[in-house]
Design an enzyme around this catalytic site. Structure first.
Site, PDB file in Angstrom:
ATOM      1  N   SER A 124       0.874  -1.288  -0.050  1.00 58.27           N
ATOM      2  CA  SER A 124      -0.094   0.015   0.083  1.00 58.27           C
ATOM      3  C   SER A 124       0.988   1.235   0.059  1.00 58.27           C
ATOM      4  O   SER A 124       1.816   1.286   0.715  1.00 58.27           O
ATOM      5  CB  SER A 124      -0.909   0.020   1.260  1.00 58.27           C
ATOM      6  OG  SER A 124      -1.578   1.169   1.396  1.00 58.27           O
ATOM      7  N   TYR A 149      -1.858  -0.736  10.971  1.00 56.18           N
ATOM      8  CA  TYR A 149      -1.955  -1.553   9.430  1.00 56.18           C
ATOM      9  C   TYR A 149      -0.826  -1.183   8.490  1.00 56.18           C
ATOM     10  O   TYR A 149      -0.455  -2.119   7.919  1.00 56.18           O
ATOM     11  CB  TYR A 149      -3.440  -0.819   8.950  1.00 56.18           C
ATOM     12  CG  TYR A 149      -3.663  -1.066   7.514  1.00 56.18           C
ATOM     13  CD1 TYR A 149      -3.826  -2.119   7.058  1.00 56.18           C
ATOM     14  CD2 TYR A 149      -3.272  -0.111   6.700  1.00 56.18           C
ATOM     15  CE1 TYR A 149      -3.884  -2.503   5.282  1.00 56.18           C
ATOM     16  CE2 TYR A 149      -3.341  -0.090   5.204  1.00 56.18           C
ATOM     17  CZ  TYR A 149      -3.634  -1.484   4.750  1.00 56.18           C
ATOM     18  OH  TYR A 149      -3.759  -1.478   3.453  1.00 56.18           O
ATOM     19  N   LYS A 153       2.378  -3.375   6.662  1.00 55.09           N
ATOM     20  CA  LYS A 153       2.727  -3.665   5.149  1.00 55.09           C
ATOM     21  C   LYS A 153       4.169  -3.469   5.156  1.00 55.09           C
ATOM     22  O   LYS A 153       4.770  -4.037   4.356  1.00 55.09           O
ATOM     23  CB  LYS A 153       1.978  -2.562   4.432  1.00 55.09           C
ATOM     24  CG  LYS A 153       0.285  -2.706   4.244  1.00 55.09           C
ATOM     25  CD  LYS A 153       0.072  -3.895   3.443  1.00 55.09           C
ATOM     26  CE  LYS A 153      -1.346  -4.293   3.410  1.00 55.09           C
ATOM     27  NZ  LYS A 153      -1.828  -5.667   2.855  1.00 55.09           N
TER      28      LYS A 153
END
Ligand code: UFG
Length: 343
Positions: A124, A149, A153
Site C-alpha cells: 500500500s 495497519y 505492510k
C-alpha cells in the site's frame, strides 16, 4: 499455469481473479470469508463462465494450506488476504500483527515447503508515511507508517525482501496500491465494506443510495487547491490488470521488484464528490467537518516504473470509476448479503 490467490473473494482479489482468467491463467482461491461473502464465488462464475476452485481456509492454518498445495500444482501466489481497516488497527493492533504478519509467515513457510517461490504481494501507498512528498516514487524511504495497519505492510515488505536475500530463487513483486475504487463493468462484483464505510467512495455510494445522510468531508484547510485531501484514485480493474503484469514478471524472472500502482494524478475529496454527482446525475449532500487524525494532505504516485518495467498504465478515468462504483452500488444496495442481484 495455476495461480493461488489468497483473499481472492475480497474487493481487489475478486477483480484480479477475473483478469487472471481473462489472461489464460487457472486460479485457486484461498479465503476465510472473514471480510468477504461466498456469493462472490457465484458472481465470479457468472462473469468468467467457468467454475471457480476455492477453499474456505485461513492462511494461518498451515495444515489446510498444505492440503491446497498438495491438490494443485501452484506456479505462483498473489497474496491479498489481510485485514485492512486503519482505525481498527489502531484500537486492536494485535489482531493486525497476528493476521497480517503471522499470516504471511505461515503462507511463506508452506510455499517454501512446496518449493513455490514466486509471490506478488498487496502492499500500500501507506508505507510512504507522512514525510515523503508526492509524486511518490518507489525508492523513497518507507520506514515510518501512520498506524499499525501501515506497519504490517512495511514489515511484510521487509519479510519478503529478506526471503530474496536468503534464497535468490525467490521471486517477489511488491505492489503499492494507491486508492482503488470502481467496480467490474458488469456491476456484479464490487466493494462491500462491513458496517459504515471508512473510505470515501463507498461512503459516497451509500449516501447516493440513501443508506447514509451526507458525506463528511474531513477538513478543507489542507495545503491543496481546494483545501480538501488529494488522493490518487485508481480503477480496481486497472489495478487488477497490474497484478497480471506483475505475476507474468514473477514467473519469468527471479528477483525482488517493487511498483506503485496508481494513475499519477491527484484528485481532491470535492473533485470526487463533484465528478460522481455530474456523471451519475445525483446530488451528494456533503458537509465540511474536522480533519481525520492520521490523514496526509496529498498522496499520489509516480507510476513511471510500472510503465517502464511492467508495461502497465492505468487507463480508466475518474468518470469511469464513479460510474462503475455507482452501478455496483445501485445493483447491490445491500452488498452481497442479499444474495441475488436486484434489477
Ligand atoms: N474522506 C472524507 N470523508 C470520508 C472518508 C474519507 O473526507 O468519509 C477523505 C480523507 O480525509 C482523504 C480521502 O477522503 O482525504 C480518501 O480517504 P480514504 O479513507 O478513502 O482513503 P485513504 O487515502 O485515507 O486510505 C487509503 C486506504 C488505506 C491505505 C491508504 C494508502 O484506505 O488502506 O489509502 O495511502 F493505507
Amino acid at each position: 499455469m495455476t495461480i493461488l490467490v489468497t483473499g481472492g473473494a475480497g474487493y481487489i482479489g475478486s477483480h484480479t481473479v477475473v483478469e487472471l482468467i481473462n489472461s489464460g491463467y487457472d486460479i485457486v482461491i484461498v479465503d476465510n470469508f472473514s471480510n468477504s461473502h461466498p456469493e462472490v464465488i457465484k458472481r465470479l462464475e457468472a462473469i468468467t463462465q467457468q467454475s471457480i476452485t476455492y477453499y474456505n481456509v485461513d492462511i494461518l492454518d498451515k495444515e489446510s494450506l498444505r492440503q491446497v498445495f498438495t491438490e494443485h500444482q501452484i506456479s505462483a501466489v498473489i497474496h491479498f488476504a489481510a485485514h485492512k481497516a486503519v482505525g481498527e488497527s489502531v484500537s486492536n493492533p494485535l489482531k493486525y500483527y497476528h493476521n497480517n504478519v503471522e499470516g504471511t509467515v505461515s503462507l511463506l513457510a508452506v510455499m517454501d515447503e512446496f518449493n513455490v517461490k514466486r509471490i506478488v504481494f498487496s502492499s500500500s501507498a501507506t508505507v510512504y508515511g507522512f514525510n515523503n512528498q508526492s509524486p511518490l516514487s518507489e525508492d523513497l524511504p518507507t520506514n515510518e507508517a501512520n498506524n499499525p495497519y501501515g506497519y504490517t505492510k512495511i514489515v511484510n515488505e521487509q519479510i519478503l525482501t529478506d526471503m530474496t536475500i536468503a534464497d535468490p530463487e525467490w521471486s517477489v513483486v511488491l505492489l503499492r496500491y494507491f486508492n482503488p475504487i470502481g467496480a467490474h463493468a458488469s456491476g456484479t462484483i464490487g466493494e462491500d465494506p462491513s458496517g459504515i464505510p471508512s473510505n470515501l467512495m463507498p461512503y459516497i455510494t451509500q449516501v447516493a443510495v440513501g443508506k447514509l445522510e451526507q458525506v463528511n468531508v474531513f477538513g478543507n484547510d489542507y495545503d491543496t487547491p481546494d483545501g480538501t485531501g488529494v488522493r490518487d484514485y485508481i480503477h480496481v480493474v486497472d489495478l487488477a490488470r497490474g497484478h497480471v503484469k506483475a505475476v507474468d514478471q514473477a514467473l519469468n524472472e527471479s528477483k525482488l521488484a517493487v511498483y506503485n500502482l496508481g494513475t499519477g494524478q491527484g484528485y481532491s475529496v470535492l473533485d470526487l464528490i463533484n465528478t460522481f454527482s455530474e456523471v451519475n446525475e445525483i446530488e451528494i449532500p456533503h458537509e465540511i467537518t474536522d480533519r481525520r487524525p492520521g490523514d496526509v494532505a496529498v498522496c499520489y504516485a509516480d507510476p513511471t516504473k510500472a510503465r517502464e518495467e511492467l508495461g502497465w498504465v492505468a487507463e480508466k478515468t475518474l468518470a469511469d470509476m464513479c460510474q462503475d462504483s455507482w452501478k455496483w452500488q445501485q445493483n447491490n444496495p445491500q452488498g452481497y448479503q442479499a444474495g441475488n442481484m436486484n434489477g
